[in-house]
Design a protein around this motif. Structure first.
Motif, mmCIF file in Angstrom:
data_model
loop_
_atom_site.group_PDB
_atom_site.id
_atom_site.type_symbol
_atom_site.label_atom_id
_atom_site.label_comp_id
_atom_site.label_asym_id
_atom_site.label_seq_id
_atom_site.Cartn_x
_atom_site.Cartn_y
_atom_site.Cartn_z
ATOM 1 N N ILE A 1 0.853 -1.201 0.000
ATOM 2 C CA ILE A 1 0.000 0.000 0.000
ATOM 3 C C ILE A 1 0.883 1.245 0.000
ATOM 4 O O ILE A 1 0.762 2.137 0.831
ATOM 5 C CB ILE A 1 -1.014 0.005 1.166
ATOM 6 C CG1 ILE A 1 -1.662 -1.391 1.302
ATOM 7 C CG2 ILE A 1 -2.103 1.046 0.928
ATOM 8 C CD1 ILE A 1 -2.638 -1.501 2.426
ATOM 9 N N SER A 2 1.798 1.257 -0.930
ATOM 10 C CA SER A 2 2.734 2.356 -1.180
ATOM 11 C C SER A 2 3.798 2.483 -0.089
ATOM 12 O O SER A 2 4.959 2.142 -0.310
ATOM 13 C CB SER A 2 1.993 3.684 -1.364
ATOM 14 O OG SER A 2 1.213 3.660 -2.549
ATOM 15 N N CYS A 3 3.435 2.950 1.092
ATOM 16 C CA CYS A 3 4.452 3.308 2.091
ATOM 17 C C CYS A 3 4.760 2.196 3.087
ATOM 18 O O CYS A 3 5.595 2.374 3.962
ATOM 19 C CB CYS A 3 4.017 4.563 2.848
ATOM 20 S SG CYS A 3 2.376 4.432 3.604
ATOM 21 N N GLY A 4 4.137 1.015 2.959
ATOM 22 C CA GLY A 4 4.315 -0.029 3.963
ATOM 23 C C GLY A 4 4.934 -1.296 3.430
ATOM 24 O O GLY A 4 4.389 -2.398 3.620
ATOM 25 N N PHE A 5 6.093 -1.184 2.787
ATOM 26 C CA PHE A 5 6.737 -2.350 2.180
ATOM 27 C C PHE A 5 6.926 -3.483 3.189
ATOM 28 O O PHE A 5 7.531 -3.307 4.247
ATOM 29 C CB PHE A 5 8.104 -1.955 1.599
ATOM 30 C CG PHE A 5 8.853 -3.095 0.981
ATOM 31 C CD1 PHE A 5 8.430 -3.654 -0.208
ATOM 32 C CD2 PHE A 5 9.985 -3.614 1.589
ATOM 33 C CE1 PHE A 5 9.124 -4.709 -0.780
ATOM 34 C CE2 PHE A 5 10.684 -4.667 1.029
ATOM 35 C CZ PHE A 5 10.246 -5.222 -0.166
ATOM 36 N N ASP A 6 6.356 -4.645 2.849
ATOM 37 C CA ASP A 6 6.464 -5.888 3.629
ATOM 38 C C ASP A 6 5.743 -5.852 4.987
ATOM 39 O O ASP A 6 5.809 -6.833 5.726
ATOM 40 C CB ASP A 6 7.927 -6.288 3.848
ATOM 41 C CG ASP A 6 8.440 -7.228 2.759
ATOM 42 O OD1 ASP A 6 7.733 -7.417 1.751
ATOM 43 O OD2 ASP A 6 9.547 -7.775 2.912
ATOM 44 N N GLY B 1 7.103 8.806 7.933
ATOM 45 C CA GLY B 1 6.045 9.796 8.107
ATOM 46 C C GLY B 1 4.770 9.410 7.373
ATOM 47 O O GLY B 1 3.662 9.540 7.909
ATOM 48 N N ASN B 2 4.929 8.913 6.147
ATOM 49 C CA ASN B 2 3.755 8.502 5.384
ATOM 50 C C ASN B 2 3.074 7.283 5.992
ATOM 51 O O ASN B 2 1.842 7.203 6.028
ATOM 52 C CB ASN B 2 4.154 8.209 3.932
ATOM 53 C CG ASN B 2 4.336 9.477 3.119
ATOM 54 O OD1 ASN B 2 3.566 10.426 3.261
ATOM 55 N ND2 ASN B 2 5.338 9.496 2.261
ATOM 56 N N LEU B 3 3.865 6.316 6.464
ATOM 57 C CA LEU B 3 3.269 5.129 7.079
ATOM 58 C C LEU B 3 2.483 5.515 8.333
ATOM 59 O O LEU B 3 1.351 5.061 8.523
ATOM 60 C CB LEU B 3 4.359 4.114 7.419
ATOM 61 C CG LEU B 3 3.880 2.806 8.070
ATOM 62 C CD1 LEU B 3 2.849 2.100 7.199
ATOM 63 C CD2 LEU B 3 5.059 1.884 8.349
ATOM 64 N N GLY C 1 -4.989 9.976 1.617
ATOM 65 C CA GLY C 1 -4.489 10.311 0.292
ATOM 66 C C GLY C 1 -3.098 10.908 0.320
ATOM 67 O O GLY C 1 -2.222 10.535 -0.478
ATOM 68 N N ARG C 2 -2.852 11.832 1.255
ATOM 69 C CA ARG C 2 -1.537 12.466 1.347
ATOM 70 C C ARG C 2 -0.442 11.466 1.721
ATOM 71 O O ARG C 2 0.733 11.678 1.421
ATOM 72 C CB ARG C 2 -1.548 13.590 2.392
ATOM 73 C CG ARG C 2 -2.457 14.747 2.073
ATOM 74 C CD ARG C 2 -2.086 15.992 2.872
ATOM 75 N NE ARG C 2 -2.036 15.782 4.313
ATOM 76 C CZ ARG C 2 -3.070 15.871 5.140
ATOM 77 N NH1 ARG C 2 -4.283 16.123 4.640
ATOM 78 N NH2 ARG C 2 -2.925 15.713 6.450
ATOM 79 N N SER C 3 -0.835 10.394 2.394
ATOM 80 C CA SER C 3 0.139 9.423 2.909
ATOM 81 C C SER C 3 0.465 8.308 1.924
ATOM 82 O O SER C 3 1.414 7.539 2.147
ATOM 83 C CB SER C 3 -0.382 8.818 4.220
ATOM 84 O OG SER C 3 -0.638 9.826 5.170
ATOM 85 N N LEU C 4 -0.304 8.183 0.859
ATOM 86 C CA LEU C 4 -0.087 7.102 -0.104
ATOM 87 C C LEU C 4 1.051 7.471 -1.058
ATOM 88 O O LEU C 4 0.867 7.631 -2.268
ATOM 89 C CB LEU C 4 -1.379 6.801 -0.873
ATOM 90 C CG LEU C 4 -2.484 6.138 -0.048
ATOM 91 C CD1 LEU C 4 -3.776 6.056 -0.854
ATOM 92 C CD2 LEU C 4 -2.053 4.734 0.402
ATOM 93 N N GLU C 5 2.244 7.591 -0.507
ATOM 94 C CA GLU C 5 3.453 7.896 -1.272
ATOM 95 C C GLU C 5 4.531 6.870 -0.938
ATOM 96 O O GLU C 5 4.664 6.460 0.212
ATOM 97 C CB GLU C 5 3.975 9.295 -0.934
ATOM 98 C CG GLU C 5 3.054 10.438 -1.345
ATOM 99 C CD GLU C 5 3.678 11.784 -1.044
ATOM 100 O OE1 GLU C 5 4.759 11.811 -0.409
ATOM 101 O OE2 GLU C 5 3.094 12.810 -1.428
ATOM 102 N N VAL D 1 10.431 2.005 -2.908
ATOM 103 C CA VAL D 1 10.256 0.850 -3.795
ATOM 104 C C VAL D 1 9.658 1.241 -5.147
ATOM 105 O O VAL D 1 10.115 0.787 -6.194
ATOM 106 C CB VAL D 1 9.376 -0.213 -3.104
ATOM 107 C CG1 VAL D 1 9.105 -1.374 -4.043
ATOM 108 C CG2 VAL D 1 10.048 -0.707 -1.829
ATOM 109 N N GLU D 2 8.640 2.093 -5.134
ATOM 110 C CA GLU D 2 7.938 2.444 -6.372
ATOM 111 C C GLU D 2 8.853 3.019 -7.453
ATOM 112 O O GLU D 2 8.708 2.645 -8.635
ATOM 113 C CB GLU D 2 6.807 3.418 -6.064
ATOM 114 C CG GLU D 2 5.962 3.790 -7.277
ATOM 115 C CD GLU D 2 4.835 4.726 -6.910
ATOM 116 O OE1 GLU D 2 4.833 5.864 -7.411
ATOM 117 O OE2 GLU D 2 3.949 4.315 -6.123
ATOM 118 N N PRO D 3 9.791 3.901 -7.125
ATOM 119 C CA PRO D 3 10.657 4.435 -8.184
ATOM 120 C C PRO D 3 11.453 3.365 -8.922
ATOM 121 O O PRO D 3 11.821 3.551 -10.083
ATOM 122 C CB PRO D 3 11.591 5.385 -7.418
ATOM 123 C CG PRO D 3 10.806 5.797 -6.219
ATOM 124 C CD PRO D 3 10.048 4.568 -5.825
#
Length: 314
Positions: free
Chosen positions: A15-20, A202-204, A220-224, A228-230
Motif C-alpha cells: 500500500i505504497s508506504c508499507g513495504f512488507d 512519516g507517510n506510514l 491520500g496524502r500518505s499514499l506515497e 520501492v515504487e521508483p
C-alpha cells in the motif's frame, strides 16, 4: 464438518508506504477452495482449475502451508484440497497468499479452530516462502484477518488489525504480464538514505492515523512511496500514465500492488472508484496490452465460507 468450501481473497500489499508490513484484503476478488478431511495422513491436491499449477503438495503453496499446520495439529488424518484459481500467479494481488491462507483457514475450521489467526499466518507464511523465497506476511495477514493489517514485528510475529473506513473502495488493474515476486525483490536496493526513510516513516504513520480516524485526505496524502515504487515502476508499462489519470479521476492515491504488475488506487466512494477504473482502461486500451480490471470494497472478514453463489465447483 468433514468438508468446507471457502472464498480466499486477493490482497494488496505494501500500500505504497508499507513495504512488507502493510496489506489489505479485497472483498469480491479471490479464489475458491474446497478442503476435505481424509484418513490418509498428509496433504493431497486433488485439482487445480483456472491455472496450470503443481499438484504435488510440496510444490504447491497450499500444500506447504497445510503441512506446516499439520505438523502442529493434534490430528492423525490428512486433507484433500481442490482449488479454483481466479487470481493469476504473478499478478501482484496475492495469488500465492490466497491459496496459502485459504488452506490453513479451512483446515483450522474443520479441526474445530485449535489455532489462532496469528498462528494461521505463521503457517501460511511457509507457502509464501515457497513462492518468493521470503516468508513475508503482508499478503497472508490481511487474507486471514480481513481489512487492513500492519505487521509491527516479524520476530516475534506481531499483527495489528485495522478495520477499513466504510467509504474506501479499491480499483486494481492487472496487466497480462507476469512479474515474479522473487525477481522483483532482486532489483531492490538493500540500503536507503536517511532522508527517504524519514519520508517513508512519516507517510506510514500518517496512513495508519488516517485509517483509524477515517481522515480520507490524510490517507491520500500518505499514499506515497519514496523507496520501492521508483524502482519497480519501470517494470510496469504505462505506470506513470496510470497514476496520473487515476489521480485526475479522483483517486485518493495510486501505487503498485505488491511486487506488480498490478496497479491499485484507493477512492472514497464506489462511484469514484468506477471513474478511476474507466481512466485506467483508457490508458491500457491505448497501449494495446491485455488486462483485468477490478473494483472492490475492502474485505472485512478475509477468508470466509463461500456463499452459495460462489461455491459453484465440486
Amino acid at each position: 464438518m468433514d468438508s468446507i468450501k471457502v472464498f480466499c481473497p486477493a490482497t494488496i500489499a505494501n500500500i505504497s508506504c508499507g513495504f512488507d508490513v502493510l496489506g489489505l484484503a479485497l472483498d469480491t476478488v479471490g479464489d475458491l477452495m474446497t478442503v476435505k478431511k481424509q484418513q490418509e495422513k498428509g496433504i493431497e491436491i486433488l485439482e487445480v482449475t483456472g491455472q496450470d499449477l503443481p499438484k504435488e503438495a510440496h510444490r504447491n503453496v497450499a500444500g506447504v502451508a497445510g503441512m506446516a499446520l499439520l505438523q502442529q495439529a493434534d490430528y492423525n488424518g490428512g486433507f484433500s484440497i481442490s482449488i479454483d484459481k481466479k487470481i493469476k500467479a504473478g499478478s501482484g494481488i496475492g495469488s500465492s497468499a490466497a491459496s496459502s491462507a485459504g488452506a490453513v483457514w479451512a483446515m483450522n475450521e474443520l479441526l474445530g479452530k485449535p489455532f489462532t489467526r496469528r498462528q494461521l499466518v505463521e503457517f501460511a507464511m511457509e507457502g509464501e516462502r515457497l513462492a518468493s523465497g521470503v516468508a513475508h506476511a503482508d499478503n497472508v495477514a490481511p487474507a486471514l484477518f480481513g481489512g487492513f493489517t500492519l505487521i509491527r514485528s516479524y520476530n516475534p510475529l506481531d499483527i495489528i488489525h485495522i478495520s477499513p473506513p466504510g467509504e474506501l473502495v479499491a480499483t486494481v488493474i492487472h496487466p497480462q504480464i507476469e512479474i515474479k515476486t522473487s525477481d522483483s525483490r532482486k532489483i531492490l536496493k538493500t540500503t536507503i538514505s536517511l532522508e527517504d526513510g524519514i519520508k517513508q516513516w512519516g507517510n506510514l504513520g500518517g496512513l495508519i492515523a488516517g485509517l483509524y480516524t477515517q481522515d480520507y485526505d490524510l490517507i491520500g496524502r500518505s499514499l506515497e512511496d519514496h523507496i520501492v515504487e521508483p524502482i519497480r515502476s519501470i517494470l510496469i508499462p504505462g505506470f506513470d500514465a496510470l497514476k496520473k489519470h487515476s489521480l485526475e479521476a479522483g483517486a485518493l492515491g495510486c501505487g503498485i500492488s505488491g511486487s506488480g504488475p498490478s496497479v491499485y488506487a484507493l477512492s472514497r466512494s464506489l462511484a469514484t472508484a468506477k471513474e478511476v477504473a474507466a481512466a485506467m482502461k483508457t490508458v491500457y486500451d491505448k497501449l494495446g496490452i491485455a488486462y483485468d480490471l477490478h473494483v472492490s470494497e475492502i474485505g472485512k472478514s478475509g477468508v470466509r465460507v463461500a456463499s452459495p453463489s460462489e461455491a459453484n465447483f465440486n
